[in-house]
Design a protein around this motif. Structure first.
Motif, PDB file in Angstrom:
ATOM      1  N   PHE A  20      -9.666  -8.094  -8.442  1.00 56.11           N
ATOM      2  CA  PHE A  20      -9.280  -8.637  -7.136  1.00 56.11           C
ATOM      3  C   PHE A  20     -10.137  -9.864  -6.860  1.00 56.11           C
ATOM      4  N   ALA A  21      -9.477 -11.007  -6.673  1.00 58.37           N
ATOM      5  CA  ALA A  21     -10.189 -12.266  -6.456  1.00 58.37           C
ATOM      6  C   ALA A  21      -9.721 -12.944  -5.169  1.00 58.37           C
ATOM      7  N   GLY A  22      -9.224 -12.142  -4.234  1.00 54.36           N
ATOM      8  CA  GLY A  22      -8.616 -12.713  -3.048  1.00 54.36           C
ATOM      9  C   GLY A  22      -9.502 -12.718  -1.820  1.00 54.36           C
ATOM     10  N   GLU A  23      -8.843 -12.978  -0.698  1.00 51.53           N
ATOM     11  CA  GLU A  23      -9.496 -13.057   0.608  1.00 51.53           C
ATOM     12  C   GLU A  23      -9.010 -11.904   1.474  1.00 51.53           C
ATOM     13  N   VAL A  24      -9.900 -11.405   2.301  1.00 51.37           N
ATOM     14  CA  VAL A  24      -9.545 -10.370   3.273  1.00 51.37           C
ATOM     15  C   VAL A  24     -10.015 -10.816   4.644  1.00 51.37           C
ATOM     16  N   ARG A  25      -9.111 -10.762   5.597  1.00 53.69           N
ATOM     17  CA  ARG A  25      -9.444 -10.971   7.001  1.00 53.69           C
ATOM     18  C   ARG A  25      -9.117  -9.672   7.714  1.00 53.69           C
ATOM     19  N   ALA A  26      -9.998  -9.222   8.584  1.00 50.53           N
ATOM     20  CA  ALA A  26      -9.803  -7.894   9.163  1.00 50.53           C
ATOM     21  C   ALA A  26     -10.476  -7.772  10.514  1.00 50.53           C
ATOM     22  N   VAL A  27     -10.021  -6.790  11.273  1.00 49.69           N
ATOM     23  CA  VAL A  27     -10.683  -6.379  12.508  1.00 49.69           C
ATOM     24  C   VAL A  27     -11.867  -5.507  12.116  1.00 49.69           C
ATOM     25  N   PRO A  28     -13.075  -5.827  12.528  1.00 50.81           N
ATOM     26  CA  PRO A  28     -14.241  -5.020  12.129  1.00 50.81           C
ATOM     27  C   PRO A  28     -14.113  -3.571  12.591  1.00 50.81           C
ATOM     28  N   GLU A  29     -14.720  -2.677  11.835  1.00 50.41           N
ATOM     29  CA  GLU A  29     -14.700  -1.262  12.200  1.00 50.41           C
ATOM     30  C   GLU A  29     -15.322  -1.050  13.579  1.00 50.41           C
ATOM     31  N   GLY A  30     -14.713  -0.168  14.335  1.00 50.85           N
ATOM     32  CA  GLY A  30     -15.209   0.156  15.666  1.00 50.85           C
ATOM     33  C   GLY A  30     -14.472  -0.556  16.777  1.00 50.85           C
ATOM     34  N   ARG A  31     -13.733  -1.599  16.466  1.00 56.77           N
ATOM     35  CA  ARG A  31     -12.982  -2.295  17.502  1.00 56.77           C
ATOM     36  C   ARG A  31     -11.742  -1.490  17.878  1.00 56.77           C
ATOM     37  N   ILE A  32     -11.383  -1.545  19.136  1.00 56.71           N
ATOM     38  CA  ILE A  32     -10.167  -0.890  19.611  1.00 56.71           C
ATOM     39  C   ILE A  32      -8.991  -1.824  19.389  1.00 56.71           C
ATOM     40  N   VAL A  33      -7.901  -1.285  18.849  1.00 61.69           N
ATOM     41  CA  VAL A  33      -6.718  -2.075  18.529  1.00 61.69           C
ATOM     42  C   VAL A  33      -5.475  -1.395  19.101  1.00 61.69           C
ATOM     43  N   LEU A  34      -4.388  -2.167  19.123  1.00 65.26           N
ATOM     44  CA  LEU A  34      -3.129  -1.707  19.707  1.00 65.26           C
ATOM     45  C   LEU A  34      -2.025  -1.719  18.661  1.00 65.26           C
ATOM     46  N   ALA A  35      -0.892  -1.135  19.001  1.00 67.16           N
ATOM     47  CA  ALA A  35       0.259  -1.108  18.107  1.00 67.16           C
ATOM     48  C   ALA A  35       0.703  -2.529  17.781  1.00 67.16           C
ATOM     49  N   GLY A  36       1.079  -2.727  16.524  1.00 66.44           N
ATOM     50  CA  GLY A  36       1.601  -4.007  16.089  1.00 66.44           C
ATOM     51  C   GLY A  36       0.556  -5.021  15.693  1.00 66.44           C
ATOM     52  N   GLU A  37      -0.699  -4.775  16.013  1.00 64.83           N
ATOM     53  CA  GLU A  37      -1.743  -5.743  15.708  1.00 64.83           C
ATOM     54  C   GLU A  37      -2.233  -5.569  14.270  1.00 64.83           C
ATOM     55  N   PRO A  38      -2.306  -6.655  13.492  1.00 61.41           N
ATOM     56  CA  PRO A  38      -2.846  -6.517  12.135  1.00 61.41           C
ATOM     57  C   PRO A  38      -4.292  -6.028  12.170  1.00 61.41           C
ATOM     58  N   LEU A  39      -4.567  -4.989  11.401  1.00 59.71           N
ATOM     59  CA  LEU A  39      -5.941  -4.523  11.233  1.00 59.71           C
ATOM     60  C   LEU A  39      -6.596  -5.211  10.044  1.00 59.71           C
ATOM     61  N   VAL A  40      -5.780  -5.463   9.013  1.00 62.99           N
ATOM     62  CA  VAL A  40      -6.268  -6.088   7.781  1.00 62.99           C
ATOM     63  C   VAL A  40      -5.185  -7.048   7.286  1.00 62.99           C
ATOM     64  N   GLU A  41      -5.598  -8.215   6.801  1.00 67.72           N
ATOM     65  CA  GLU A  41      -4.683  -9.112   6.087  1.00 67.72           C
ATOM     66  C   GLU A  41      -5.326  -9.494   4.758  1.00 67.72           C
ATOM     67  N   VAL A  42      -4.574  -9.268   3.683  1.00 63.21           N
ATOM     68  CA  VAL A  42      -5.028  -9.528   2.325  1.00 63.21           C
ATOM     69  C   VAL A  42      -4.263 -10.724   1.785  1.00 63.21           C
ATOM     70  N   THR A  43      -4.978 -11.721   1.281  1.00 61.74           N
ATOM     71  CA  THR A  43      -4.366 -12.873   0.628  1.00 61.74           C
ATOM     72  C   THR A  43      -4.938 -12.983  -0.779  1.00 61.74           C
ATOM     73  N   ALA A  44      -4.064 -12.889  -1.768  1.00 62.23           N
ATOM     74  CA  ALA A  44      -4.500 -12.891  -3.168  1.00 62.23           C
ATOM     75  C   ALA A  44      -3.295 -13.226  -4.036  1.00 62.23           C
ATOM     76  N   PRO A  45      -3.510 -13.549  -5.317  1.00 59.09           N
ATOM     77  CA  PRO A  45      -2.364 -13.679  -6.218  1.00 59.09           C
ATOM     78  C   PRO A  45      -1.468 -12.440  -6.094  1.00 59.09           C
ATOM     79  N   LEU A  46      -0.178 -12.665  -6.053  1.00 64.72           N
ATOM     80  CA  LEU A  46       0.772 -11.605  -5.710  1.00 64.72           C
ATOM     81  C   LEU A  46       0.546 -10.297  -6.473  1.00 64.72           C
ATOM     82  N   PRO A  47       0.374 -10.298  -7.801  1.00 65.56           N
ATOM     83  CA  PRO A  47       0.176  -9.004  -8.479  1.00 65.56           C
ATOM     84  C   PRO A  47      -1.065  -8.253  -7.977  1.00 65.56           C
ATOM     85  N   GLN A  48      -2.145  -8.982  -7.697  1.00 67.89           N
ATOM     86  CA  GLN A  48      -3.356  -8.335  -7.196  1.00 67.89           C
ATOM     87  C   GLN A  48      -3.132  -7.745  -5.805  1.00 67.89           C
TER      88      GLN A  48
END
Length: 449
Positions: free
Chosen positions: A87-115
């Motif tokens: 895995f050589a990609g990027e991850v953007r995420a809501v840090p652990e412990g934060r309160i989130v709601l329905a529909g909100e991205p918790l994690v977004e992964v950007t990497a070469p498609l197979p990875q």
């Protein structure tokens, strides 16, 4: 075999095809929860740290390839393209412990498609399970209204690793301790525990059991008093604690019956014995609903020990979570299936006061008073920051909880805030929808083949 094997087979078959078709452009996948479970006014983001551990060490080795080939009943040479994948990609995420709601991205992964495809199953597993447990535990803390809550869930969680996670997540949202010695040691949490009914039964009398326990343990004592007759057990415990001069810091535990009524009678017995500092612990099938009922009844209970129902999130054991591709090689994509429509493009969540959240596009400016929630936590397959301490995650949770509307905090019939969609995201969604519609309309039908 490595943890790369912890995946669904279709991730492997898709990755093989992508590689064969030379489709290794950057893909962004978004992980979110479509709708909250019943009786949930919020979720607590969790599971990110174990996901980052997995991604940091992700590598498909020769034994993994052999196992994939065996599962597909194909020669290992057919899967050689997967060998050495990291895995050589990027991850953007809501840090652990934060309160989130329905529909909100918790994690977004950007990497070469197979990875990005190959890591879907593991990340969904970790984030979905841990977010469900953390959210359940947080509601227990709310229900206790300032009284202590401790974790007794290990013996009935779905495996020891799940029990470890339950203990850690409980501490993150405010639990005072755990019975899980491994978790307490690893995470620096207080270890708590009393005795079992079998211990009492092993002695000729209840009093003999209590006195033997007192001789063995010099610190504050907690006696389980409901093996036989609960009120008699409280009186016996009071007598032993008085004789041993172990009152302050000690406790009795009620584990069955009408906990509220028994706590009232136990408190009266302890006070009459001159032991006002001896606390009452309640356990036995409790979760936030049981704790809430006892607190509302003004039961004189000092500590609530929650176990099975919390450790498996019994009333909501899963989340309607998804990991969906939202962009491939610069092209925004979306799903239009009935009741499962997804929004295109990499995103950002902007937190405004009173959880008046806005889901927008990654690059758009924040709305007034909007604070971005997703942070870059991994780049080129490596963490971009140190792992946060449990205390830091707990502080983050406490800050969010303080700002959560009262209606969302309710134990029964909560009302969850709903995130709005930014104008830019709405416009992109409509453009992509029209593009897909035009492509479908221009596709040749059976009569033209």
């Amino acid at each position: 075999m490595s943890e790369a094997m912890t995946t669904d087979l279709y991730e492997v078959t898709m990755a093989m095809s992508y590689l064969r078709e030379a489709m290794s452009g950057p893909a962004t996948f978004s992980l979110f929860v479509r709708d909250l479970p019943p009786d949930r006014g919020f979720l607590v983001a969790a599971g990110l740290e174990s996901s980052l551990d997995f991604l940091s060490g992700f590598r498909v080795g020769p034994k993994d390839v052999d196992a994939f080939a065996s599962a597909l009943h194909r020669p290992a040479g057919d899967l050689e393209a997967l060998l050495g994948m990291e895995f050589a990609g990027e991850v953007r995420a809501v840090p652990e412990g934060r309160i989130v709601l329905a529909g909100e991205p918790l994690v977004e992964v950007t990497a070469p498609l197979p990875q990005a495809q190959m890591v879907e199953t593991y990340i969904l597993n970790q984030v979905s399970h841990q977010t469900a447990i953390a959210s359940k535990a947080a509601r227990c803390v709310l229900a206790a209204a300032g009284r202590s809550v401790v974790d007794f869930s290990l013996r009935r969680t779905h495996g020891p690793y799940a029990g470890f996670q339950a203990a850690r997540l409980g501490a993150m949202v405010g639990f005072a301790g755990t019975s899980n010695v491994a978790a307490a040691t690893a995470e620096g949490m207080p270890a708590v525990g009393t005795m079992a009914h079998s211990y009492v039964e092993a002695f000729e009398t209840e009093e003999a059991a209590f006195r033997a326990f007192g001789r063995c343990h010099p610190g504050p004592l907690t006696f389980l008093v409901d093996t036989y007759d609960t009120e008699a057990g409280v009186r016996t415990a009071a007598r032993v604690l008085h004789d041993l001069d172990r009152g302050p810091g000690s406790a009795i535990r009620l584990d069955s019956g009408d906990l509220g009524a028994l706590a009232v009678r136990a408190r009266a017995i302890l006070d009459a014995a001159g032991l006002p500092d001896v606390r009452i612990v309640a356990s036995g099938g409790l979760d936030e609903f049981g704790v809430d009922a006892l607190v509302r009844a003004d039961a004189p209970i000092d500590i609530y020990a929650v176990g099975t129902r919390v450790g498996v999130s019994a009333d909501a054991p899963f989340l309607d979570s998804a990991y969906k591709m939202v962009e491939y090689d610069g092209r925004p994509v979306m799903k239009l299936s009935s009741a499962k429509v997804t929004a295109p493009g990499p995103k950002q969540v902007f937190r405004r006061p009173a959880f008046d959240d806005v889901i927008g596009l990654r690059g758009e400016p924040p709305p007034e008073k909007g604070i971005p929630l997703l942070e870059t936590v991994m780049r080129n397959g490596q963490r971009t920051r140190r792992r946060p301490t449990l205390a830091e995650s707990a502080t983050r949770f406490a800050g969010d909880l303080a700002g959560l509307p009262a209606a969302a905090r309710r134990i029964r019939a909560p009302q969850a805030p709903r995130a709005a969609t930014s104008a830019q995201l709405g416009a992109l969604t409509e453009r992509v929808r029209r593009r897909i519609g035009a492509q479908s309309a221009s596709a040749p039908g059976p009569e033209s083949s």
